[in-house]
Design a protein around this motif. Structure first.
Motif, PDB file in Angstrom:
ATOM      1  N   ARG A  16      28.960  41.336  47.347  1.00 11.62           N
ATOM      2  CA  ARG A  16      27.978  42.405  47.482  1.00 11.62           C
ATOM      3  C   ARG A  16      27.627  42.945  46.099  1.00 11.62           C
ATOM      4  O   ARG A  16      28.400  42.780  45.164  1.00 11.62           O
ATOM      5  CB  ARG A  16      28.536  43.529  48.359  1.00 11.62           C
ATOM      6  CG  ARG A  16      28.962  43.064  49.743  1.00 11.62           C
ATOM      7  CD  ARG A  16      29.597  44.164  50.543  1.00 11.62           C
ATOM      8  NE  ARG A  16      30.028  43.685  51.865  1.00 11.62           N
ATOM      9  CZ  ARG A  16      30.601  44.443  52.780  1.00 11.62           C
ATOM     10  NH1 ARG A  16      30.836  45.728  52.531  1.00 11.62           N
ATOM     11  NH2 ARG A  16      30.961  43.932  53.946  1.00 11.62           N
ATOM     12  N   PRO A  17      26.497  43.599  45.967  1.00  7.91           N
ATOM     13  CA  PRO A  17      26.161  44.188  44.665  1.00  7.91           C
ATOM     14  C   PRO A  17      27.276  45.106  44.162  1.00  7.91           C
ATOM     15  O   PRO A  17      27.679  46.049  44.849  1.00  7.91           O
ATOM     16  CB  PRO A  17      24.879  44.985  44.973  1.00  7.91           C
ATOM     17  CG  PRO A  17      24.265  44.264  46.133  1.00  7.91           C
ATOM     18  CD  PRO A  17      25.433  43.798  46.970  1.00  7.91           C
ATOM     19  N   GLY A  18      27.816  44.777  43.000  1.00 10.52           N
ATOM     20  CA  GLY A  18      28.868  45.590  42.422  1.00 10.52           C
ATOM     21  C   GLY A  18      30.256  45.314  42.955  1.00 10.52           C
ATOM     22  O   GLY A  18      31.221  45.969  42.540  1.00 10.52           O
ATOM     23  N   TRP A  19      30.380  44.354  43.867  1.00 10.12           N
ATOM     24  CA  TRP A  19      31.709  44.091  44.450  1.00 10.12           C
ATOM     25  C   TRP A  19      31.822  42.626  44.849  1.00 10.12           C
ATOM     26  O   TRP A  19      31.302  42.211  45.880  1.00 10.12           O
ATOM     27  CB  TRP A  19      31.938  44.975  45.669  1.00 10.12           C
ATOM     28  CG  TRP A  19      33.382  45.046  46.087  1.00 10.12           C
ATOM     29  CD1 TRP A  19      34.467  44.545  45.417  1.00 10.12           C
ATOM     30  CD2 TRP A  19      33.915  45.664  47.261  1.00 10.12           C
ATOM     31  NE1 TRP A  19      35.624  44.811  46.095  1.00 10.12           N
ATOM     32  CE2 TRP A  19      35.323  45.504  47.226  1.00 10.12           C
ATOM     33  CE3 TRP A  19      33.342  46.340  48.331  1.00 10.12           C
ATOM     34  CZ2 TRP A  19      36.151  45.995  48.225  1.00 10.12           C
ATOM     35  CZ3 TRP A  19      34.172  46.835  49.330  1.00 10.12           C
ATOM     36  CH2 TRP A  19      35.555  46.667  49.278  1.00 10.12           C
ATOM     37  N   GLN A  20      32.497  41.865  44.010  1.00 14.69           N
ATOM     38  CA  GLN A  20      32.789  40.471  44.349  1.00 14.69           C
ATOM     39  C   GLN A  20      34.283  40.295  44.516  1.00 14.69           C
ATOM     40  O   GLN A  20      35.065  40.637  43.636  1.00 14.69           O
ATOM     41  CB  GLN A  20      32.285  39.514  43.260  1.00 14.69           C
ATOM     42  CG  GLN A  20      32.589  38.057  43.592  1.00 14.69           C
ATOM     43  CD  GLN A  20      31.924  37.087  42.652  1.00 14.69           C
ATOM     44  OE1 GLN A  20      30.702  36.967  42.630  1.00 14.69           O
ATOM     45  NE2 GLN A  20      32.731  36.402  41.847  1.00 14.69           N
ATOM     46  N   TYR A  21      34.661  39.781  45.663  1.00 15.96           N
ATOM     47  CA  TYR A  21      36.068  39.509  45.959  1.00 15.96           C
ATOM     48  C   TYR A  21      36.088  38.236  46.787  1.00 15.96           C
ATOM     49  O   TYR A  21      35.915  38.272  48.012  1.00 15.96           O
ATOM     50  CB  TYR A  21      36.701  40.678  46.722  1.00 15.96           C
ATOM     51  CG  TYR A  21      38.209  40.565  46.885  1.00 15.96           C
ATOM     52  CD1 TYR A  21      39.072  41.106  45.936  1.00 15.96           C
ATOM     53  CD2 TYR A  21      38.765  39.947  48.000  1.00 15.96           C
ATOM     54  CE1 TYR A  21      40.448  41.026  46.081  1.00 15.96           C
ATOM     55  CE2 TYR A  21      40.142  39.853  48.152  1.00 15.96           C
ATOM     56  CZ  TYR A  21      40.982  40.396  47.193  1.00 15.96           C
ATOM     57  OH  TYR A  21      42.356  40.319  47.338  1.00 15.96           O
ATOM     58  N   LEU A  22      36.245  37.123  46.101  1.00 11.71           N
ATOM     59  CA  LEU A  22      36.224  35.818  46.750  1.00 11.71           C
ATOM     60  C   LEU A  22      37.579  35.144  46.547  1.00 11.71           C
ATOM     61  O   LEU A  22      38.577  35.819  46.302  1.00 11.71           O
ATOM     62  CB  LEU A  22      35.058  34.998  46.207  1.00 11.71           C
ATOM     63  CG  LEU A  22      33.676  35.648  46.428  1.00 11.71           C
ATOM     64  CD1 LEU A  22      32.573  34.848  45.743  1.00 11.71           C
ATOM     65  CD2 LEU A  22      33.365  35.810  47.916  1.00 11.71           C
ATOM     66  N   LEU A  23      37.636  33.847  46.683  1.00 13.51           N
ATOM     67  CA  LEU A  23      38.922  33.144  46.661  1.00 13.51           C
ATOM     68  C   LEU A  23      39.694  33.425  45.370  1.00 13.51           C
ATOM     69  O   LEU A  23      40.906  33.681  45.410  1.00 13.51           O
ATOM     70  CB  LEU A  23      38.702  31.639  46.823  1.00 13.51           C
ATOM     71  CG  LEU A  23      39.956  30.772  46.763  1.00 13.51           C
ATOM     72  CD1 LEU A  23      40.937  31.137  47.869  1.00 13.51           C
ATOM     73  CD2 LEU A  23      39.577  29.291  46.848  1.00 13.51           C
ATOM     74  N   GLU A  24      39.029  33.384  44.243  1.00 13.74           N
ATOM     75  CA  GLU A  24      39.719  33.598  42.970  1.00 13.74           C
ATOM     76  C   GLU A  24      40.377  34.967  42.903  1.00 13.74           C
ATOM     77  O   GLU A  24      41.531  35.111  42.480  1.00 13.74           O
ATOM     78  CB  GLU A  24      38.732  33.442  41.816  1.00 13.74           C
ATOM     79  CG  GLU A  24      39.363  33.619  40.436  1.00 13.74           C
ATOM     80  CD  GLU A  24      38.365  33.453  39.318  1.00 13.74           C
ATOM     81  OE1 GLU A  24      38.743  33.664  38.145  1.00 13.74           O
ATOM     82  OE2 GLU A  24      37.186  33.113  39.599  1.00 13.74           O
ATOM     83  N   GLU A  25      39.651  35.984  43.360  1.00 16.04           N
ATOM     84  CA  GLU A  25      40.196  37.341  43.321  1.00 16.04           C
ATOM     85  C   GLU A  25      41.348  37.507  44.310  1.00 16.04           C
ATOM     86  O   GLU A  25      42.358  38.175  44.017  1.00 16.04           O
ATOM     87  CB  GLU A  25      39.087  38.356  43.609  1.00 16.04           C
ATOM     88  CG  GLU A  25      38.074  38.519  42.492  1.00 16.04           C
ATOM     89  CD  GLU A  25      37.030  37.404  42.428  1.00 16.04           C
ATOM     90  OE1 GLU A  25      36.354  37.285  41.396  1.00 16.04           O
ATOM     91  OE2 GLU A  25      36.890  36.646  43.436  1.00 16.04           O
ATOM     92  N   TYR A  26      41.203  36.893  45.492  1.00 12.39           N
ATOM     93  CA  TYR A  26      42.284  36.993  46.473  1.00 12.39           C
ATOM     94  C   TYR A  26      43.542  36.299  45.962  1.00 12.39           C
ATOM     95  O   TYR A  26      44.655  36.839  46.075  1.00 12.39           O
ATOM     96  CB  TYR A  26      41.847  36.399  47.811  1.00 12.39           C
ATOM     97  CG  TYR A  26      42.926  36.459  48.875  1.00 12.39           C
ATOM     98  CD1 TYR A  26      43.359  37.678  49.386  1.00 12.39           C
ATOM     99  CD2 TYR A  26      43.537  35.300  49.348  1.00 12.39           C
ATOM    100  CE1 TYR A  26      44.364  37.740  50.350  1.00 12.39           C
ATOM    101  CE2 TYR A  26      44.523  35.347  50.314  1.00 12.39           C
ATOM    102  CZ  TYR A  26      44.940  36.572  50.806  1.00 12.39           C
ATOM    103  OH  TYR A  26      45.937  36.636  51.748  1.00 12.39           O
ATOM    104  N   LEU A  27      43.392  35.117  45.396  1.00  9.96           N
ATOM    105  CA  LEU A  27      44.557  34.400  44.869  1.00  9.96           C
ATOM    106  C   LEU A  27      45.238  35.189  43.754  1.00  9.96           C
ATOM    107  O   LEU A  27      46.464  35.170  43.634  1.00  9.96           O
ATOM    108  CB  LEU A  27      44.150  33.021  44.372  1.00  9.96           C
ATOM    109  CG  LEU A  27      43.812  31.987  45.454  1.00  9.96           C
ATOM    110  CD1 LEU A  27      43.314  30.701  44.821  1.00  9.96           C
ATOM    111  CD2 LEU A  27      45.019  31.710  46.355  1.00  9.96           C
TER     112      LEU A  27
END
Length: 338
Positions: free
Chosen positions: A38-49
């Protein structure tokens, strides 16, 4: 990230109080997390790991729908298939590693479509590479609109709507769970739904929607009593399960984010004890499972501290009981190969 409906994630603040993992060998399935783009908020596989690499033995996880990477064209009803396809593809290689991120996937489908939702479910099953395990169509509603995320606002009484219930009715044929995110005031409506569809596995998210802000902040004892009564009633139905977690959100009113440093796991365990132990006592360990609810709960505490708190809460339980709570229930409910 900053939005009125989520607590801001402050990495430096989190780092100032991140604990080492307790009992690092204990196998864990994280039963509920999201990917956000989302605008201003990225939390995908890399961030979760990056969060998972906190020392806890996270062996697998269940992805929960989050309005991420929908299709931008084609029939409106089928656009959420894009999220399922994205998550399945982005985590495909991870299924051969540890943790098996998104080994189970929960998608969104508009259940108000009734029997017509079957086309969406077929498409999501195909897109998931066999990992679709359920559907969540949020029903959280309150007369105070400030409590509800406008991205997923629902009308009042959606659980009792005949078209919505016709959509829920389709899930059993596909072997899919119904994931329930709602507020505690709506739990009696969920009880009626669960009674009507005893063959459908129903999973209550986030301890049943604890709300302790706005007008609810003035009557904490009443809130707890009403919530506990409704949860015990739901526990009488064998097709209902509950996720223990999600108590780091703004609406929960614990105010963990207001400290100079993040809360310790001991402080989290103390605050959560009445709510989570009530769930465990009512449902039993074989129908309860722990969840991180990251990144939403990340506004309140580090990933490691949350799992440490769960471990502290269950320190008095047997090894078998703890295995159900941390791994076994999620493995069974989401049909994971553990």
């Amino acid at each position: 990230m900053s939005t009125s409906n989520y607590l801001p994630v402050r990495e430096a603040w989190l780092a100032s109080g991140t604990e080492a993992a307790l009992e690092p060998d204990l196998p864990i399935i994280d039963a509920h997390h999201h990917f956000y783009d989302r605008p201003g908020w990225q939390y995908l596989l890399e961030e979760y790991l990056a969060d998972v690499q906190s020392g806890h033995n996270i062996t697998a996880s269940v992805f929960m729908q989050a309005l991420t990477r929908y299709r931008t064209e084609g029939p409106e009803a089928l656009r959420p298939v894009g999220e399922v396809a994205y998550v399945a593809d982005a985590t495909a290689h991870q299924q051969l590693l540890r943790p098996r991120v998104a080994e189970g996937i929960i998608g969104y489908a508009d259940l108000r479509l009734g029997a017509a939702v079957r086309e969406v479910l077929d498409a999501e099953l195909a897109a998931s590479h066999g990992r679709l395990r359920g559907v969540r169509h949020l029903v959280a509603w309150d007369e105070d609109p400030s409590l509800v995320n406008p991205l997923s606002a629902a009308p009042a009484g959606l659980l009792l709507d005949k078209d919505y219930q016709a959509g829920v009715e389709q899930l059993a044929d596909f072997g899919l769970n119904y994931e329930a995110w709602l507020f505690f005031t709506q739990l009696p409506e969920l009880f009626a739904l669960a009674q009507r569809f005893p063959e459908t596995r129903i999973v209550i998210n986030h301890c049943g929607g604890v709300v302790r802000i706005a007008r609810y902040a003035n009557h904490p004892e009443t809130v707890f009593a009403q919530w506990a009564h409704a949860m015990r009633q739901l526990a009488q139905l064998p097709n209902v399960y509950v996720k223990l977690g999600g108590l780091g959100m703004r609406i929960n009113g614990f105010n963990f984010e207001q400290g100079e440093r993040p809360p310790t796991s001991a402080a989290l365990a103390e605050a959560w004890q009445p709510w989570m132990m009530t769930c465990i006592d009512a449902f039993g360990v074989e129908r309860c499972m722990f969840e991180s609810n990251f990144p939403v709960d990340k506004g309140s505490y580090p990933y490691s501290n949350g799992w440490n708190a769960f471990k502290r809460l269950t320190a008095g339980a047997s090894a078998a009981e703890r295995d159900w709570l941390f791994r076994g229930t999620a493995s069974r409910v989401y049909q994971l190969e553990m």
